[in-house]
Design a protein around this motif. Structure first.
Motif, PDB file in Angstrom:
ATOM      1  N   SER A 182      -8.615 -79.296  60.675  1.00 38.63           N
ATOM      2  CA  SER A 182      -8.930 -80.602  60.093  1.00 38.63           C
ATOM      3  C   SER A 182      -8.535 -80.704  58.625  1.00 38.63           C
ATOM      4  CB  SER A 182     -10.426 -80.884  60.241  1.00 38.63           C
ATOM      5  OG  SER A 182     -11.192 -79.938  59.507  1.00 38.63           O
ATOM      6  N   SER A 201     -17.964 -85.134  64.314  1.00 37.23           N
ATOM      7  CA  SER A 201     -17.308 -84.783  65.569  1.00 37.23           C
ATOM      8  C   SER A 201     -18.302 -84.094  66.502  1.00 37.23           C
ATOM      9  CB  SER A 201     -16.112 -83.863  65.299  1.00 37.23           C
ATOM     10  OG  SER A 201     -15.564 -83.389  66.511  1.00 37.23           O
ATOM     11  N   LYS A 202     -18.237 -84.426  67.778  1.00 37.51           N
ATOM     12  CA  LYS A 202     -19.135 -83.837  68.764  1.00 37.51           C
ATOM     13  C   LYS A 202     -18.885 -82.347  68.925  1.00 37.51           C
ATOM     14  CE  LYS A 202     -22.354 -84.262  71.896  1.00 37.51           C
ATOM     15  NZ  LYS A 202     -23.742 -84.626  71.533  1.00 37.51           N
TER      16      LYS A 202
END
Length: 336
Positions: A182, A201-202
């Motif tokens: 990321s 984010s999950k």
């Protein structure tokens, strides 16, 4: 048919191995593990029991089983003839009877009362026998089983903790790779804003749940690692701190101490720099004061900053304010 039986046994063993990892089977496996771990000690206890029963069996066989003069006539305390040969006719029968006494199985009314009725002093022997075998070795046996069960529980808990730690370590590595991917600028650093954005984010939430860390704890670690207050830290340092925090209680404490000491060291370095600047400022102020005295004040007042010490009274030099025309010491004033 034999081959099918062997295959069925192997499948049963495999099923047992799978059920072993289930939480509801923990107590059962603790009992099995405690008993299996106690087998060696139980074997030695069994040898001691057999030896004691043999020695005592020889004694009671002579004193009771072969003592026809005492037990061979007349009824016992209950008015019936007691079959002493049935209980103490041979050494093996005596050992079996003593084992019955040791386990407290109808030992009083069926055995000991009949003996004490004919031989009262034998009551001392049976009391000592019960204390040594019934309350001694049997309690030792129970203690050995309990100790091994507790040891098995400790080993089981440690293995479960190791599995959890390994899962947490894998989650830390996965989280590290996610944060690296990321990093759009490929700087190898992360800011607090980027950390909060990644937490949305999950996938990141799942990994942090596996680690057992909340976003607030992650922010606290970020603040401790950000010694220089730049608002950014290296991803490798963040991942290393997370690895240490999930490495057990001792490593977690050491990691917290290490981070705290690092923060204190950084604060001390800042204070050292500030003290150095203060010393430089004080030195500059001292130079400016000296320049003001030796240049500005001397020009305006004629005072160069030095102080003359007046001569002592009675000396060769005149008093202040007097010159060659001044009065000498002891001269009269004019008009006298």
């Amino acid at each position: 048919l034999r081959y099918f039986t062997i295959l069925r046994a192997l499948r049963t063993a495999r099923l047992v191995g799978m059920l072993r990892m289930e939480p509801f089977m923990r107590e059962g496996w603790l009992i099995v593990g405690g008993l299996s771990g106690s087998m060696k000690a139980l074997g030695w206890v069994g040898i001691v029991v057999v030896m004691v029963l043999y020695v005592c069996g020889v004694f009671v066989t002579v004193q009771i089983g072969q003592n026809d003069e005492t037990y061979g006539f007349g009824p016992s305390y209950n008015g019936e003839v007691w079959p002493y040969k049935k209980y103490f006719g041979s050494i093996l029968q005596s050992m079996l009877t003593l084992f019955q006494v040791m386990t407290f199985d109808d030992w009083c009314d069926d055995v000991v009362r009949h003996i004490v009725y004919r031989q009262p002093l034998m009551g001392i022997f049976f009391v000592l026998f019960l204390f040594v075998m019934g309350f001694g070795l049997l309690n030792v046996l129970v203690g050995i089983i309990i100790e091994n069960t507790l040891a098995t529980a400790s080993v089981s808990d440690r293995k479960v903790e190791e599995v959890k730690n390994e899962t947490k370590k894998q989650a830390v590595e996965t989280l590290y790779h996610i944060l690296v991917k990321s990093d759009a600028h490929r700087t190898g650093e992360i800011s607090i804003e980027e950390l909060k954005a990644a937490y949305q984010s999950k996938v990141v939430q799942v990994q942090m749940d596996k680690i057992g860390m909340t976003i607030e704890e992650a922010q606290e670690i970020f603040k401790l690692l950000d010694y220089e207050q730049r608002g950014k830290i290296e991803l490798e340092r963040f991942a290393e701190s997370c690895r240490q925090l999930v490495g057990g209680t001792k490593r977690r404490d050491l990691a917290q101490v290490e981070v705290t000491v690092g923060a204190l060291a950084q604060h001390l370095e800042r204070l050292d720099v500030q003290f150095g600047r203060m010393e430089t400022d004080i030195s500059d102020l001292t130079k400016m004061a000296d320049h003001f005295v030796y240049n500005t004040v001397r020009v305006l007042t004629g005072f160069d900053g030095s102080v003359k010490v007046p001569p002592r009274p009675g000396g060769s030099a005149g008093r202040p304010g007097g010159g060659t025309g001044g009065r000498r010491s002891g001269s009269l004033p004019p008009g006298h």
